[in-house]
Design a protein around this motif. Structure first.
Motif, PDB file in Angstrom:
ATOM      1  N   LEU A 572     -33.807  49.130  -5.227  1.00  0.00           N
ATOM      2  CA  LEU A 572     -34.825  50.176  -5.360  1.00  0.00           C
ATOM      3  C   LEU A 572     -36.187  49.686  -4.877  1.00  0.00           C
ATOM      4  N   CYS A 573     -36.502  48.424  -5.171  1.00  0.00           N
ATOM      5  CA  CYS A 573     -37.788  47.873  -4.734  1.00  0.00           C
ATOM      6  C   CYS A 573     -37.852  47.798  -3.212  1.00  0.00           C
ATOM      7  N   ASN A 576     -38.393  51.119  -1.511  1.00  0.00           N
ATOM      8  CA  ASN A 576     -39.716  51.719  -1.691  1.00  0.00           C
ATOM      9  C   ASN A 576     -40.843  50.895  -1.069  1.00  0.00           C
ATOM     10  N   LEU A 602     -45.959  49.078  -5.424  1.00  0.00           N
ATOM     11  CA  LEU A 602     -44.869  50.062  -5.509  1.00  0.00           C
ATOM     12  C   LEU A 602     -43.574  49.435  -6.021  1.00  0.00           C
ATOM     13  N   CYS A 603     -43.345  48.189  -5.658  1.00  0.00           N
ATOM     14  CA  CYS A 603     -42.124  47.528  -6.104  1.00  0.00           C
ATOM     15  C   CYS A 603     -42.093  47.403  -7.623  1.00  0.00           C
ATOM     16  N   ARG A 605     -43.783  49.186  -9.814  1.00  0.00           N
ATOM     17  CA  ARG A 605     -43.731  50.500 -10.453  1.00  0.00           C
ATOM     18  C   ARG A 605     -42.324  51.102 -10.396  1.00  0.00           C
ATOM     19  N   ASN A 606     -41.535  50.729  -9.397  1.00  0.00           N
ATOM     20  CA  ASN A 606     -40.204  51.313  -9.254  1.00  0.00           C
ATOM     21  C   ASN A 606     -39.094  50.486  -9.898  1.00  0.00           C
ATOM     22  N   CYS A 607     -39.407  49.244 -10.254  1.00  0.00           N
ATOM     23  CA  CYS A 607     -38.386  48.390 -10.854  1.00  0.00           C
ATOM     24  C   CYS A 607     -38.098  48.837 -12.285  1.00  0.00           C
ATOM     25  N   LYS A 608     -36.813  49.096 -12.572  1.00  0.00           N
ATOM     26  CA  LYS A 608     -36.415  49.584 -13.895  1.00  0.00           C
ATOM     27  C   LYS A 608     -35.998  48.465 -14.843  1.00  0.00           C
TER      28      LYS A 608
END
Length: 615
Positions: A572-573, A576, A602-603, A605-608
């Motif tokens: 995901l990172c 994005n 962004l990485c 913020r998108n890492c779950k």
């Protein structure tokens, strides 16, 4: 019938009987609440009242600022004193139906600090935000209709002018203002009475009174709010100043980007002329005075008195060398008194109540109160007026409600681009002119920006310096070149290229600017840099030696990295990342290429999985 409102329920009962209205609804019409939708709230309120047949029973009034800007749009219903915060058009329909029609307060819409556990309503004056405030300059803001001169008259408006023109000589007026110890609220803190006495002593056939409503500090909105909520008090004060020094014409210099303040001030001037408070033979005294508005284009330097007058004259706003001072040679070369809005807002009250009343508030060297625009990392963002001498801790922790999200207080920036930062070490410092100067800051016009632990102090200094670079008029070399050179040093430090010798060069350049610049803009521009270097030198050293930003703000010094043990290889990172700086295969730990990374975040913020961190 004059419609007067008080901030207590008992007075509201009397009020309803006097005006013929059963209830009154005050809605903030200041810029803050207007920007958050108060006009839509008023429109919905009036529509709902009409639909419920209440338009002749309920009076709706658009007032000035109540102070608690972070809770806008604000509505207060009297006589109950019910304080509805963050009002919405949808919520208004319920308030009209349940409260105004059926008499049942809609408790879930109330500001929770105004409600007891048993559901009864607490007076606004007893809430933490208002309890320690003392409103003098803001006394009518949020209380009267600023577009109705009758309401100003009903709260003793123009009584001071009547007293001055019928019972006092110009010397009596100046002596009273001098005895009060009132100091200029625009930043310099010069004694107002002394300034007026200098102008009176200047012999000339024409003199002027000017009001500085330019207010260009980032985060400052004190003067604008006074003009939006109580414009008549400024008109009355300027007439009094004119009588005291022998002037018959006044100018209010105000930014064109303050449309609500401009519109209300012009309406107030028109009404004052209609009632005979402006014009010929005021109160039959033989004294004439008239005034007009001059719009500024938003140049920060025009807050400096000589630049302001140059702009009124129709020229490019640039400061002039002093002496001669404006009291001797000011607007159009004539003796001139210039004060800012808040200073004038105190004048009528001093005349009515006496200098001893004024000196009973505040401190011996800084009597009275001061209005601050409280902003930044603080729970209660808004407008506050406190007695001089109130500590910074009281403002931050009690009136301001503390720092949100459990963060720690780091510093308070006062005085805008001309001021400095007060660190947590000095949180118990009493706020007055001399205390702030001793700490390397200044009162300024009254902006107070609260900073928390996530703030980079080098970045804050850079922010204010960028502002002064843009706003320098360029007339003198120390300011024109000096501000840009200082900014270059800070750019160098925040980009990781700084050297320890740069700190000595910054200090030397700053001292030269303070002594050589033509006006206060250049003289005070180094203050944010010097104060942060003084109290937070370790952060400057960290940027220079360790190439890190302790607060994680300066992008050039940040590194985003992936923790292999936490990375699930979800990609995901990588998907994005706008520059393709992240590589790796599915279900395997990924890696960030530091040379490609642009630190956009962004990485992270998108890492779950919390696998990405910055340092």
């Amino acid at each position: 019938m004059v419609k007067v409102r008080k901030l207590v329920a008992a007075e509201g009962e009397k009020l309803a009987k006097k005006t013929g209205y059963r209830k009154q609804v005050l809605v903030c019409g200041g810029t803050g609440c207007t920007s958050s939708g108060s006009k839509k709230v008023i429109d919905a309120l009036e529509k709902a009242l009409k639909a419920n047949g209440l338009e002749k029973e309920i009076l709706v009034v658009r007032t000035g600022c109540f102070g608690l800007c972070s809770l806008g749009p604000i509505m207060i219903v009297y006589p109950e004193g019910a304080f509805y915060s963050q009002a919405t058009p949808e919520g208004v329909e319920r308030i009209v139906k349940e409260h105004l029609k059926e008499g049942k307060v809609v408790k879930e819409f109330l500001y929770q600090e105004t409600v007891h556990e048993d559901g009864s309503i607490i007076s606004l004056s007893e809430t933490a935000f208002y309890k320690k405030q003392l409103r003098v300059a803001l006394r009518n803001c949020g209380v009267i209709d600023p577009e109705n001169i009758d309401e100003y008259i009903a709260v003793d408006g123009y009584q001071a002018l009547a007293k001055v023109l019928t019972k006092m000589t110009p010397d009596d007026v100046i002596n009273e203002i001098t005895a009060s110890g009132l100091r200029g609220r625009g930043g310099g803190g010069f004694p107002t009475g002394r300034k007026w006495s200098f102008a009176k002593a200047s012999v000339n056939d024409v003199k002027y009174v000017c009001c500085n409503a330019d207010e260009g500090d980032p985060g400052a909105f004190m003067d604008r709010s006074i003009l939006e909520g109580d414009p008549q008090c400024i008109i009355e004060a300027m007439i009094i100043a004119g009588y005291a020094i022998g002037a018959h014409h006044g100018f209010v210099y105000i930014r064109a980007e303050y449309p609500i303040a401009v519109q209300r001030l012009q309406k107030a001037i028109d009404q004052a002329k209609e009632y005979g408070f402006l014009g010929k033979n005021i109160f039959g005294s033989g004294f004439d005075f008239d005034m007009e508005i001059r719009l500024g284009a938003g140049a920060f330097v025009c807050g400096e008195e000589t630049a302001l007058m140059t702009s009124i004259e129709g020229n490019r706003g640039e400061p002039r060398p002093r002496p001669p001072f404006p009291a001797v040679k000011g607007l159009f070369g004539k003796p001139t008194v210039l004060n800012n809005v808040e200073t004038y807002a105190n004048i009528a009250q001093i005349i009515l109540n006496g200098s001893k009343w004024f000196t009973s508030m505040g401190t011996p060297k800084s009597p009275g109160t001061k209005v601050f625009a409280l902003g930044g990392k603080i729970t209660n963002v808004g407008l506050v007026e406190i007695p001089m001498g109130t500590t910074l801790r009281e403002i931050v922790e009690e009136i301001g409600g503390g720092i949100p999200n459990g963060k720690k207080f780091k510093a308070a920036q006062t005085g805008g681009p001309s001021g400095g930062c007060i660190p947590a070490l000095h949180i118990d410092t009493p706020i007055d002119y001399d205390s702030l100067l001793a700490l390397g800051s200044m009162m300024g016009s009254g902006g107070m920006i609260i900073l928390d632990e996530d703030t980079c102090m080098v970045d804050i200094a850079k922010f204010y310096l960028e502002f002064t670079v843009d706003e320098s008029c360029g007339k003198c070399t120390p300011c024109r070149v000096g501000t840009r050179r200082l900014l270059q040093f800070l750019d160098k430090i925040t980009s990781g290229k700084g050297e320890m010798e740069d700190l000595e060069k910054i200090d030397e350049l700053a001292r030269h600017m303070q002594t050589s610049s033509l006006c206060a803009l250049g003289q005070t521009a180094p203050n944010p840099v010097l104060s942060t270097m003084n109290y937070f030198k370790d952060e400057y050293i960290a940027h220079i030696k360790d190439k890190t930003c302790p607060a994680g703000v300066c992008k050039a010094l940040m590194k985003y990295e992936i923790i292999p043990a936490k990375c699930k290889g979800c990609t995901l990172c990588a998907r994005n990342c706008p520059v393709g700086a992240i590589s790796g295969t599915v279900k395997q730990p990924h890696v960030i290429d530091q040379d490609k990374c642009i630190k956009c975040g962004l990485c992270m913020r998108n890492c779950k999985f919390g696998a990405i961190y910055t340092h």
